[in-house]
Design an enzyme around this catalytic site. Structure first.
Site, PDB file in Angstrom:
ATOM      1  N   ASP A 109      14.048  12.945   1.921  1.00 31.30           N
ATOM      2  CA  ASP A 109      13.423  11.853   2.667  1.00 31.30           C
ATOM      3  C   ASP A 109      14.193  10.554   2.439  1.00 31.30           C
ATOM      4  O   ASP A 109      13.599   9.498   2.218  1.00 31.30           O
ATOM      5  CB  ASP A 109      11.956  11.712   2.242  1.00 31.30           C
ATOM      6  CG  ASP A 109      11.151  10.841   3.211  1.00 31.30           C
ATOM      7  OD1 ASP A 109      11.676  10.520   4.294  1.00 31.30           O
ATOM      8  OD2 ASP A 109      10.015  10.481   2.868  1.00 31.30           O
ATOM      9  N   ALA A 121       1.337   5.586  -0.228  1.00 37.46           N
ATOM     10  CA  ALA A 121       0.635   6.706   0.395  1.00 37.46           C
ATOM     11  C   ALA A 121      -0.546   7.145  -0.467  1.00 37.46           C
ATOM     12  O   ALA A 121      -1.532   7.669   0.031  1.00 37.46           O
ATOM     13  CB  ALA A 121       1.596   7.868   0.585  1.00 37.46           C
ATOM     14  N   MET A 161      11.181  -4.796  -8.138  1.00 37.07           N
ATOM     15  CA  MET A 161      12.302  -5.120  -7.250  1.00 37.07           C
ATOM     16  C   MET A 161      11.820  -6.223  -6.304  1.00 37.07           C
ATOM     17  O   MET A 161      11.028  -5.984  -5.389  1.00 37.07           O
ATOM     18  CB  MET A 161      12.734  -3.875  -6.479  1.00 37.07           C
ATOM     19  CG  MET A 161      13.169  -2.712  -7.374  1.00 37.07           C
ATOM     20  SD  MET A 161      14.753  -2.965  -8.179  1.00 37.07           S
ATOM     21  CE  MET A 161      15.864  -2.575  -6.839  1.00 37.07           C
ATOM     22  N   ARG A 203      13.349   2.852   4.169  1.00 39.24           N
ATOM     23  CA  ARG A 203      11.988   2.528   3.682  1.00 39.24           C
ATOM     24  C   ARG A 203      11.782   3.027   2.258  1.00 39.24           C
ATOM     25  O   ARG A 203      10.878   2.563   1.567  1.00 39.24           O
ATOM     26  CB  ARG A 203      10.916   3.135   4.610  1.00 39.24           C
ATOM     27  CG  ARG A 203      10.930   4.642   4.644  1.00 39.24           C
ATOM     28  CD  ARG A 203       9.886   5.286   5.535  1.00 39.24           C
ATOM     29  NE  ARG A 203      10.194   6.712   5.645  1.00 39.24           N
ATOM     30  CZ  ARG A 203      11.077   7.233   6.498  1.00 39.24           C
ATOM     31  NH1 ARG A 203      11.677   6.442   7.369  1.00 39.24           N
ATOM     32  NH2 ARG A 203      11.358   8.513   6.491  1.00 39.24           N
ATOM     33  N   ASN A 204      12.605   3.976   1.818  1.00 41.39           N
ATOM     34  CA  ASN A 204      12.478   4.525   0.473  1.00 41.39           C
ATOM     35  C   ASN A 204      13.480   3.937  -0.516  1.00 41.39           C
ATOM     36  O   ASN A 204      13.678   4.486  -1.599  1.00 41.39           O
ATOM     37  CB  ASN A 204      12.596   6.048   0.517  1.00 41.39           C
ATOM     38  CG  ASN A 204      11.352   6.679   1.107  1.00 41.39           C
ATOM     39  OD1 ASN A 204      10.260   6.111   0.981  1.00 41.39           O
ATOM     40  ND2 ASN A 204      11.489   7.816   1.761  1.00 41.39           N
ATOM     41  N   GLY A 244      -2.036   5.141  -3.031  1.00 38.56           N
ATOM     42  CA  GLY A 244      -2.803   4.068  -3.659  1.00 38.56           C
ATOM     43  C   GLY A 244      -2.054   2.757  -3.541  1.00 38.56           C
ATOM     44  O   GLY A 244      -0.971   2.702  -2.976  1.00 38.56           O
ATOM     45  N   LYS A 245      -2.649   1.710  -4.103  1.00 35.78           N
ATOM     46  CA  LYS A 245      -2.045   0.388  -3.972  1.00 35.78           C
ATOM     47  C   LYS A 245      -0.904   0.200  -4.985  1.00 35.78           C
ATOM     48  O   LYS A 245      -0.879   0.847  -6.031  1.00 35.78           O
ATOM     49  CB  LYS A 245      -3.110  -0.677  -4.199  1.00 35.78           C
ATOM     50  CG  LYS A 245      -4.111  -0.782  -3.040  1.00 35.78           C
ATOM     51  CD  LYS A 245      -4.898  -2.068  -3.186  1.00 35.78           C
ATOM     52  CE  LYS A 245      -5.979  -2.316  -2.187  1.00 35.78           C
ATOM     53  NZ  LYS A 245      -6.015  -1.735  -0.917  1.00 35.78           N
ATOM     54  N   ASP A 251      12.033   6.020  -4.031  1.00 38.41           N
ATOM     55  CA  ASP A 251      10.893   6.831  -3.641  1.00 38.41           C
ATOM     56  C   ASP A 251      11.366   8.251  -3.430  1.00 38.41           C
ATOM     57  O   ASP A 251      12.402   8.463  -2.818  1.00 38.41           O
ATOM     58  CB  ASP A 251      10.322   6.283  -2.328  1.00 38.41           C
ATOM     59  CG  ASP A 251       8.812   6.247  -2.391  1.00 38.41           C
ATOM     60  OD1 ASP A 251       8.241   7.272  -2.778  1.00 38.41           O
ATOM     61  OD2 ASP A 251       8.238   5.196  -2.054  1.00 38.41           O
ATOM     62  N   GLU A 254       0.868  -1.172   0.000  1.00 35.48           N
ATOM     63  CA  GLU A 254       0.000   0.000   0.000  1.00 35.48           C
ATOM     64  C   GLU A 254       0.904   1.221   0.000  1.00 35.48           C
ATOM     65  O   GLU A 254       1.743   1.369   0.897  1.00 35.48           O
ATOM     66  CB  GLU A 254      -0.846  -0.052   1.282  1.00 35.48           C
ATOM     67  CG  GLU A 254      -1.832   1.067   1.440  1.00 35.48           C
ATOM     68  CD  GLU A 254      -3.192   0.727   0.818  1.00 35.48           C
ATOM     69  OE1 GLU A 254      -3.624  -0.431   0.960  1.00 35.48           O
ATOM     70  OE2 GLU A 254      -3.787   1.638   0.207  1.00 35.48           O
TER      71      GLU A 254
HETATM   72  P1  ADP Z   1       4.361   5.253  -2.104  1.00 37.70           P
HETATM   73  O1  ADP Z   1       5.644   5.904  -2.490  1.00 37.70           O
HETATM   74  O2  ADP Z   1       3.217   5.640  -2.964  1.00 37.70           O
HETATM   75  O3  ADP Z   1       4.060   5.408  -0.648  1.00 37.70           O
HETATM   76  P2  ADP Z   1       5.740   2.801  -1.894  1.00 37.70           P
HETATM   77  O4  ADP Z   1       6.876   3.017  -2.805  1.00 37.70           O
HETATM   78  O5  ADP Z   1       5.968   3.052  -0.483  1.00 37.70           O
HETATM   79  O6  ADP Z   1       4.538   3.695  -2.360  1.00 37.70           O
HETATM   80  O7  ADP Z   1       5.238   1.318  -2.084  1.00 37.70           O
HETATM   81  C1  ADP Z   1       4.511   0.562  -1.139  1.00 37.70           C
HETATM   82  C2  ADP Z   1       5.035  -0.870  -1.094  1.00 37.70           C
HETATM   83  O8  ADP Z   1       5.045  -1.451  -2.392  1.00 37.70           O
HETATM   84  C3  ADP Z   1       6.455  -0.951  -0.564  1.00 37.70           C
HETATM   85  O9  ADP Z   1       6.441  -1.413   0.752  1.00 37.70           O
HETATM   86  C4  ADP Z   1       7.194  -1.921  -1.453  1.00 37.70           C
HETATM   87  O10 ADP Z   1       7.392  -3.142  -0.777  1.00 37.70           O
HETATM   88  C5  ADP Z   1       6.267  -2.150  -2.629  1.00 37.70           C
HETATM   89  N1  ADP Z   1       6.909  -1.634  -3.849  1.00 37.70           N
HETATM   90  C6  ADP Z   1       6.929  -0.346  -4.280  1.00 37.70           C
HETATM   91  N2  ADP Z   1       7.619  -0.230  -5.430  1.00 37.70           N
HETATM   92  C7  ADP Z   1       8.069  -1.465  -5.731  1.00 37.70           C
HETATM   93  C8  ADP Z   1       8.864  -2.020  -6.795  1.00 37.70           C
HETATM   94  N3  ADP Z   1       9.334  -1.251  -7.786  1.00 37.70           N
HETATM   95  N4  ADP Z   1       9.135  -3.347  -6.776  1.00 37.70           N
HETATM   96  C9  ADP Z   1       8.668  -4.120  -5.770  1.00 37.70           C
HETATM   97  N5  ADP Z   1       7.928  -3.673  -4.746  1.00 37.70           N
HETATM   98  C10 ADP Z   1       7.612  -2.367  -4.715  1.00 37.70           C
END
Ligand code: ADP
Length: 333
Positions: free
Chosen positions: A184, A54, A126, A188-189, A56-57, A205, A52
């Site tokens: 940031d 921030a 990833m 986590r990013n 959307g899914k 991110d 999930e």
């Molecule tokens: P946002 O930036 O919109 O908050 P995120 O990048 O935090 O979204 O993604 C949420 C989750 O999705 C993460 O915990 C991560 O595990 C998974 N995710 C995001 N991008 C990828 C990717 N390119 N490959 C694999 N998993 C991903």
């Protein structure tokens, strides 16, 4: 096809503005090609949900016609729920930014899918997900955390930790060369994939993060969320974000890597953490951290921004350590 995501809701009260980054869009990339690729919805087949975000899914999907030499590729699709005029604009700007950022340690962005709802961004997949989860799953407490389902890699070794840090530093050298301030930077990013035998880590991110890590952010003045535990005194006190404040955050990222993903100042509340950081207290040297790496952390945490190490030097010192990892004894272990 609407990706099977939940229908857009009109209630956007849950939306927060995370770390605002005016520099994204102030024209520093004027001379760069901002032609965002468009991907047809019919070329995307969703497989399952990855997480999930921030806004959307995030889904794993198969995507056709992405590259001339492969038929279908696995990709990660980030969807945008509750698209209104302003979130659509942010989406467009973020897509333009991501189109410009191209480096082996920045997650690859393929393009957007805007023919219909929900709006989506398409990224390289990833396999091991975000770096914070990965560190926790490969640390001493993996069995008490949920992450036991992850592939058995065992506990991370010192050379692997150095390799992870070196790759993030390489991505940061690139961002600094564009005078791009991340604001940031945190594990986590970052995202983790495979590269042959080794691990591949990329910054994934840019300034927005997710609900599951909401405790890493401190809400100030209603809607703004700040990652205070990763911020130097001048960012906390004056909201000053620079290449030097990114260096401070890089030091905290090193600390996260060498603690297998602990939250910085986990023993303190947000206001206590602010107090500590502004008074000049430092995070403790992690147990598994050689003194060479602790020195790097301390070089990132100089109170005076100009006194901090520069990312190029951090990167080369990490590369040298990867080549000949220091011998160290875990005296407590
Ligand atoms: P946002 O930036 O919109 O908050 P995120 O990048 O935090 O979204 O993604 C949420 C989750 O999705 C993460 O915990 C991560 O595990 C998974 N995710 C995001 N991008 C990828 C990717 N390119 N490959 C694999 N998993 C991903």
């Amino acid at each position: 096809m609407n990706f099977g995501a939940s229908p857009p809701s009109s209630d956007d009260s849950g939306m927060s503005s995370f770390v605002e980054n005016p520099q994204y869009f102030c024209g520093i990339f004027k001379d760069k090609d901002m032609c965002v690729q468009h991907i047809k919805r019919q070329d995307i087949v969703l497989k399952w949900e990855l997480g999930e975000g921030a806004f959307g899914k995030v889904y794993l999907a198969e995507c056709a016609n992405l590259s001339p030499d492969s038929d279908k590729m696995l990709v990660a699709i980030k969807t945008l729920k509750d698209a209104n005029e302003s979130t659509r604009q942010d989406f467009q700007r973020e897509a333009e930014l991501l189109t410009v950022l191209q480096h082996q340690n920045i997650v690859r962005f393929y393009g957007v899918c805007t023919d219909g709802e929900p709006l989506a961004m398409v990224f390289e997949y990833m396999r091991h997900g975000d770096l914070n989860r990965f560190l926790r799953a490969h640390g001493p407490d993996a069995h008490i955390l949920e992450e036991v389902k992850m592939p058995p890699l065992g506990q991370l070794t010192l050379p692997q930790m150095l390799h992870i840090a070196g790759q993030i530093a390489s991505g940061m050298v690139y961002l600094a060369s564009l005078h791009f301030v991340h604001r940031d930077l945190a594990t986590r990013n970052c995202l983790v994939g495979d590269m042959g035998e080794g691990l591949m880590v990329k910054i994934g991110d840019f300034g927005m993060s997710r609900d599951i890590y909401s405790t890493d952010y401190y809400r100030v003045g209603g809607r703004t969320m700040l990652p205070i535990r990763w911020m130097p005194p001048e960012s906390i006190m004056y909201r000053k974000f620079t290449t030097e404040s990114d260096i401070w955050s890089f030091g905290v990222v090193l600390w996260e890597i060498f603690t297998y993903g602990k939250q910085p100042w986990y023993q303190l509340s947000n206001s206590e953490a602010i107090e500590c950081i502004t008074q000049g207290r430092e995070l403790e040297r992690p147990r598994t951290c050689p003194k060479e790496v602790h020195c790097l952390m301390q070089g990132c945490w100089q109170r005076e921004p100009q006194q901090r190490l520069v990312i190029k030097d951090i990167h080369s010192r990490l590369l040298a350590l990867v080549k000949s990892p220091p011998i160290y004894l875990d005296i407590l272990g």
